[in-house]
Design a protein around this motif. Structure first.
Motif, PDB file in Angstrom:
ATOM      1  N   GLY A 147       2.199   4.709  -7.668  1.00  0.00           N
ATOM      2  CA  GLY A 147       1.465   4.458  -8.377  1.00  0.00           C
ATOM      3  C   GLY A 147       0.371   3.339  -8.451  1.00  0.00           C
ATOM      4  N   VAL A 148       0.181   2.470  -9.520  1.00  0.00           N
ATOM      5  CA  VAL A 148       0.076   1.491  -9.996  1.00  0.00           C
ATOM      6  C   VAL A 148       1.039   1.074 -11.333  1.00  0.00           C
ATOM      7  N   LEU A 180       2.302   1.367  -3.631  1.00  0.00           N
ATOM      8  CA  LEU A 180       1.437   2.483  -4.415  1.00  0.00           C
ATOM      9  C   LEU A 180       1.232   3.471  -4.339  1.00  0.00           C
ATOM     10  N   GLN A 181       1.032   4.206  -2.685  1.00  0.00           N
ATOM     11  CA  GLN A 181       0.793   5.667  -2.767  1.00  0.00           C
ATOM     12  C   GLN A 181       1.722   6.202  -3.304  1.00  0.00           C
ATOM     13  N   GLU A 214       0.499  -1.459  -0.154  1.00  0.00           N
ATOM     14  CA  GLU A 214       0.176  -0.528   0.344  1.00  0.00           C
ATOM     15  C   GLU A 214       1.177   1.097   0.238  1.00  0.00           C
ATOM     16  N   ALA A 231      -6.117  -0.812  -5.089  1.00  0.00           N
ATOM     17  CA  ALA A 231      -5.765   0.873  -5.871  1.00  0.00           C
ATOM     18  C   ALA A 231      -6.046   0.611  -7.791  1.00  0.00           C
TER      19      ALA A 231
END
Length: 276
Positions: free
Chosen positions: A171-172, A167-168, A164, A196
């Motif tokens: 990003g994906v 990803l924050q 998490e 996400a």
């Protein structure tokens, strides 16, 4: 994985097989594990089997066992203490597991610029250290760039939390590959990627190590792309070494169990007969 490993030990060291097993689960606490070993020494047991949580910090208590003439057999993980302080070790080649994972990544991504994040195992543990070294060795000449690496402590919740954060931060679209040091962390990463809005196995590819049931199912489902096995069924081998050592027989200092690798198709074929 650890549950399967524990059950393997309990089955092998059963009363039916001639053992009286005193079992302690240290709950991933190295200090508690060393205290448990000291307790075994004080009880005057015949032999001690240890799956060390971390590699360092074992020399004093292993010396105490040696002074008490209690042989120690290591299983699964290794230690940095001198080899003459334990009788033998049985387990997996963690560095080779990392090499297998890295070879798949190198072959899959080739010279394509690839942003990778790593979900590390428990800091200071042999699997985390060796799997990182093996993977880095196998991908050294590739365009794979490790943009971040953090421990998820070999747990699903840890893998999810760390992923998490990745990803924050990126990003994906900013992550192409996840290398997870075990399946549980990979499964946590899958949850984070899906939350996400990403598609694990497609938007972000995943390679992991263990080949436990849930990981293999995720591979079959296309959410993990490749898995390297880490066989937990070490109990029978460990029990055999205990008997050999107590009988005064010569044993090899290091004993490796062979691991397999799995693609989606191979996982579909193997899963119905898996014991873990």
């Amino acid at each position: 994985w650890r549950s399967a490993n524990t059950e393997s030990m309990k089955t092998a060291f059963s009363e039916d097989n001639g053992f009286e097993l005193i079992f302690n689960a240290a709950d991933n606490d190295p200090a508690a594990q060393i205290a448990a070993v000291r307790g075994f020494i004080n009880q005057g047991v015949d032999a001690i089997v240890i799956a060390p949580i971390v590699e360092d910090g074992w020399e004093d208590v292993l010396q105490e066992a040696a002074d008490a003439e209690i042989p120690v057999i290591l299983e699964d993980r290794t230690v940095t203490a001198p080899e003459d302080l334990y009788a033998t070790w049985v387990g997996l080649d963690f560095k080779r597991e990392g090499v297998y994972a890295g070879e798949w990544a190198a072959e899959t991504f080739g010279d394509t610029p690839t942003k990778m994040v790593v979900l590390e195992g428990t800091t200071g543990s042999a699997p985390a250290n060796d799997r990182a070294e093996g993977f880095d060795e196998a991908t050294a000449e590739t365009a794979i760039e490790k943009i971040d690496s953090q421990t998820g402590d070999f747990t699903r919740d840890g893998g999810k939390t760390v992923m998490e954060g990745f990803l924050q931060k990126y990003g994906v679209d900013g992550i192409d590959l996840v290398y997870a040091h075990n399946d549980d962390m990979a499964l946590g990463a899958i949850e984070a990627i899906e939350a996400a809005g990403g598609v694990p196995g497609e938007d972000i590819q995943i390679v992991s190590i263990d080949a436990v049931h849930d990981g293999m199912q995720a591979l079959i489902d296309g959410k993990i792309n490749y898995i390297v096995e880490c066989n937990p069924l070490l109990g029978e081998l460990a029990a055999g070494f205990v008997n050999s050592v107590l009988a005064g027989e010569e044993v090899e200092k290091r004993n490796y169990v062979e691991d397999q690798t799995f693609t989606q198709e191979q996982a579909e074929e193997a899963l119905p007969d898996r014991l873990y």
